[in-house]
Design an enzyme around this catalytic site. Structure first.
Site, PDB file in Angstrom:
ATOM      1  N   LYS A 299      -2.342   7.672  -0.875  1.00  0.00           N
ATOM      2  CA  LYS A 299      -2.138   6.336  -1.453  1.00  0.00           C
ATOM      3  C   LYS A 299      -2.292   5.419  -0.257  1.00  0.00           C
ATOM      4  O   LYS A 299      -2.000   5.822   0.860  1.00  0.00           O
ATOM      5  CB  LYS A 299      -0.700   6.191  -1.980  1.00  0.00           C
ATOM      6  CG  LYS A 299      -0.526   6.649  -3.396  1.00  0.00           C
ATOM      7  CD  LYS A 299       0.718   5.989  -3.968  1.00  0.00           C
ATOM      8  CE  LYS A 299       1.706   6.996  -4.460  1.00  0.00           C
ATOM      9  NZ  LYS A 299       3.035   6.462  -4.651  1.00  0.00           N
TER      10      LYS A 299
ATOM     11  N   HIS B 276       4.826  -0.074   4.454  1.00  0.00           N
ATOM     12  CA  HIS B 276       4.715   0.894   5.548  1.00  0.00           C
ATOM     13  C   HIS B 276       4.441   0.192   6.863  1.00  0.00           C
ATOM     14  O   HIS B 276       4.901   0.616   7.909  1.00  0.00           O
ATOM     15  CB  HIS B 276       3.612   1.904   5.264  1.00  0.00           C
ATOM     16  CG  HIS B 276       3.829   2.677   4.010  1.00  0.00           C
ATOM     17  ND1 HIS B 276       2.916   2.720   2.994  1.00  0.00           N
ATOM     18  CD2 HIS B 276       4.888   3.417   3.588  1.00  0.00           C
ATOM     19  CE1 HIS B 276       3.396   3.464   2.014  1.00  0.00           C
ATOM     20  NE2 HIS B 276       4.595   3.883   2.346  1.00  0.00           N
TER      21      HIS B 276
ATOM     22  N   HIS C 271       0.667   0.739   2.527  1.00  0.00           N
ATOM     23  CA  HIS C 271       0.864  -0.632   2.049  1.00  0.00           C
ATOM     24  C   HIS C 271       1.710  -1.425   3.037  1.00  0.00           C
ATOM     25  O   HIS C 271       2.165  -0.895   4.043  1.00  0.00           O
ATOM     26  CB  HIS C 271       1.411  -0.662   0.622  1.00  0.00           C
ATOM     27  CG  HIS C 271       2.739  -0.012   0.439  1.00  0.00           C
ATOM     28  ND1 HIS C 271       3.898  -0.540   0.962  1.00  0.00           N
ATOM     29  CD2 HIS C 271       3.095   1.123  -0.199  1.00  0.00           C
ATOM     30  CE1 HIS C 271       4.902   0.227   0.622  1.00  0.00           C
ATOM     31  NE2 HIS C 271       4.453   1.255  -0.068  1.00  0.00           N
TER      32      HIS C 271
HETATM   33  N1  ARG Z   1       6.812   7.766   1.568  1.00  0.00           N
HETATM   34  C1  ARG Z   1       7.771   6.895   0.963  1.00  0.00           C
HETATM   35  C2  ARG Z   1       7.086   5.747   0.257  1.00  0.00           C
HETATM   36  O1  ARG Z   1       6.044   5.347   0.649  1.00  0.00           O
HETATM   37  C3  ARG Z   1       8.735   6.324   1.960  1.00  0.00           C
HETATM   38  C4  ARG Z   1       9.620   7.364   2.577  1.00  0.00           C
HETATM   39  C5  ARG Z   1      10.909   6.802   3.004  1.00  0.00           C
HETATM   40  N2  ARG Z   1      11.764   7.768   3.605  1.00  0.00           N
HETATM   41  C6  ARG Z   1      12.514   8.646   2.971  1.00  0.00           C
HETATM   42  N3  ARG Z   1      13.209   9.485   3.683  1.00  0.00           N
HETATM   43  N4  ARG Z   1      12.605   8.637   1.691  1.00  0.00           N
HETATM   44  O2  ARG Z   1       7.592   5.225  -0.691  1.00  0.00           O
END
Ligand code: ARG
Length: 608
Positions: A155, A161, A158
């Site tokens: 994905k 991030h 965004h």
């Molecule tokens: N990959 C997740 C997202 O983009 C964020 C991860 C955040 N960290 C976690 N430990 N949940 O939504």
């Protein structure tokens, strides 16, 4: 450093309070340290002129410090004032009171001398070694885990991030500078039903050549197409059909969770190719990680955790929701049921996060952990914290609200290619914009590696725009503000830094720390010195409030003050003594600017 003056004031306050019996028993230990942390350097505005160095203590803070719990009606304010004004040793320091602050005045020459020579001697450590930061007497190095960036494979990266990457990197730098052992952790989103969907989509729309040439864009292309198909299936009520996309992707993901090789092969390729792309971008941003973990690492342990919770009776079945399984959070009235397992037996984002947290605790035995993730996941992190407590992880009870460091949205961040942000496109665009802006700006020097300079400037601007306001605010992205060479942008800071470097290089005066500070009497010089002396306070503010903007705003002011001084305090052509004193002042400003830029993740440029 300013600590020298804080300590001086603090020990006098301590002496005075002890002698007059104002110091309560509860405040006998570490009093000088605590008092010193109440002493602030007077903040100066751009146009303010100061004749001398001033340090302030808020009288309310003093009263709180002295408050004796056994005598709540004690009228402190008056007594504190009397005590300090009767003590003749304070007269030497010059003390005044304006109803709110006690104001201590020092001889400017003395301040200038102490501060400039500390910056010279401590170099990049200046501001971080101060006693202000020794908040407790732990002798062992504390470990902090900071999870940031954490994009999803397949994905697009965004803006959430992007902010996580920038803010997380800032806190990692800050903790490191303050002497913590920092585990920088990236937790990739590479697991979940959507990977079943992506695999199903790839069978239909995938192209090997495109995948190898540009994995992130191509996977996103497939992702968009297959999601469109899935939405259509819902509209036309074909979801229930055995061969529906929905059923096929669930099946693939179930196989992945069971560890079936063939279903995992494709996923592994997507994953490896995406990681490689991300690594390139992190390198370009100058960001690194101690560890790259991912959700898929926890698929097995999340299943084991569920088994364990079934045994202990903590997991209950929700008959209404197609037999999903949940944990009941005891102290909640609403939303007390937190789902941990789907009706088809697969794990959830939250389940994997619980397993990951347990692993992190075991692996690093951290004192603190922070998750730098977008505010939209507030609820998720509240649940994570609550589940950890409920399943009996004692350490989780002491976690504070800074467990999750959230942040607001960025509005309107687009590139010419469209609304979806690929970080690489954003950085490329910033670089291009810098290149053309530099061509138009007469003050830009021609440098050997024009592309590299433009890239650093582009990155600086994006970073600074992101960190300059409170992190919980949403902000509107603006190329115009990013590219402003004159005020409060990343380029502006770089420009101020490069001017100072160029002065140092071209003035042909040797830099030394033994200068005659009395030659720096000019108000512009004193303003700059006092601002430099606030650096440790500002770092502490950022640290305690988890707000990077304190540092960025401080740097803006430092850049303004140093630009003004460069106008009025000429170095070249002055008699040697004056030139050397001024050079030491500018050297200090450059050191702090460079230190602050590195703290926020920007590589300072020597010339531009
Ligand atoms: N990959 C997740 C997202 O983009 C964020 C991860 C955040 N960290 C976690 N430990 N949940 O939504």
């Amino acid at each position: 450093m300013a600590g020298h003056f804080r300590r001086k004031i603090a020990s006098k306050l301590f002496q005075s309070f002890s002698q007059s019996g104002l110091l309560p028993k509860s405040q006998e230990t570490n009093s000088i340290e605590k008092l010193a942390s109440l002493v602030k350097v007077k903040k100066i505005s751009k146009h303010h002129t100061l004749e001398s160095g001033q340090f302030l203590v808020n009288s309310q803070h003093l009263n709180n410090f002295l408050k004796d719990d056994s005598d709540p009606n004690h009228k402190l304010a008056e007594q504190v004032k009397d005590c300090l004004f009767q003590d003749t040793s304070f007269k030497e320091l010059g003390i005044t009171f304006n109803g709110k602050f006690f104001n201590f005045t020092f001889d400017p020459t003395n301040i200038t001398e102490v501060i400039l020579s500390s910056v010279y001697k401590e170099g990049s450590k200046y501001g971080f070694t101060s006693h202000l930061h020794q908040t407790n007497d732990q002798t062992e190095k504390q470990t902090v885990v900071i999870e940031y960036s954490s994009p999803n494979i397949a994905k697009p990266f965004h803006v959430g991030h992007l902010r996580s990457t920038i803010i997380g990197n800032f806190f990692s730098n800050l903790y490191e500078q303050l002497g913590y052992n920092v585990i920088r952790l990236n937790y990739l989103g590479d697991w979940g039903t959507q990977f079943g969907l992506l695999a199903a989509g790839y069978h239909q729309y995938g192209c090997e050549t495109k995948l190898l040439a540009d994995p992130l864009h191509h996977l996103f292309e497939v992702y968009v197409k297959v999601n469109k198909d899935a939405a259509q299936e819902i509209d036309t009520k074909r979801v229930e059909e055995p061969q529906s996309l929905y059923n096929r992707s669930r099946e693939i993901f179930q196989k992945m969770e069971k560890g079936e090789e063939t279903s995992l092969d494709l996923w592994k390729r997507f994953r490896d190719l995406s990681i490689k792309e991300y690594q390139k971008i992190y390198k370009r941003l100058g960001i690194s990680f101690t560890e790259i973990h991912s959700e898929s690492m926890y698929s097995e342990s999340a299943n084991q955790l569920l088994q364990h919770l079934r045994h202990t009776g903590l997991l209950q079945i929700n008959e209404e929701e197609g037999r999903t399984e949940f944990i009941e959070i005891p102290d909640r009235n609403r939303n007390s049921k937190v789902t941990m397992c789907k009706s088809d037996g697969t794990t959830l984002y939250l389940t994997r996060d619980v397993a990951a947290a347990l692993h992190r605790k075991k692996e690093y035995n951290f004192n603190k952990i922070h998750y730098v993730v977008d505010n939209r996941q507030n609820r998720h992190f509240q649940n994570l914290q609550a589940v950890l407590k409920t399943i009996g992880e004692d350490w989780a009870t002491s976690l504070e609200s800074d467990f999750h460091i959230g942040f607001g949205r960025i509005i309107g961040m687009n590139t010419r290619k469209g609304k979806v942000i690929f970080l690489k496109d954003l950085l490329d665009e910033a670089q291009q914009q810098m290149l053309s802006k530099r061509k138009e700006t007469s003050s830009s020097k021609h440098v050997a590696d024009e592309m590299a300079v433009a890239d650093t400037l582009g990155i600086s601007s994006i970073l600074v725009q992101d960190l300059k306001e409170r992190r919980n605010f949403d902000y509107t992205f603006s190329w115009k503000k990013c590219l402003n060479f004159k005020a409060d942008s990343g380029v502006f800071l770089q420009y101020a830094h490069a001017r100072l470097c160029s002065l140092k290089q071209n003035c042909a005066i040797p830099l030394t720390h033994s200068v005659d500070a009395a030659l720096l009497k000019d108000p512009a010089a004193l303003r700059l010195v006092l601002h430099i002396s606030r650096y440790d306070e500002v770092i502490l503010n950022s640290f305690l409030s988890f707000e990077p903007f304190h540092v960025v705003q401080y740097l803006f002011q430092l850049a303004h003050l140093s630009n003004q001084s460069l106008h009025s305090l000429v170095v070249k052509g002055q008699v040697q003594d004056v030139a050397q004193a001024r050079l030491l002042l500018f050297h200090s400003a450059q050191q702090i600017l460079s230190s602050g830029l590195r703290l926020i993740g920007v590589q300072p440029l020597q010339s531009m």
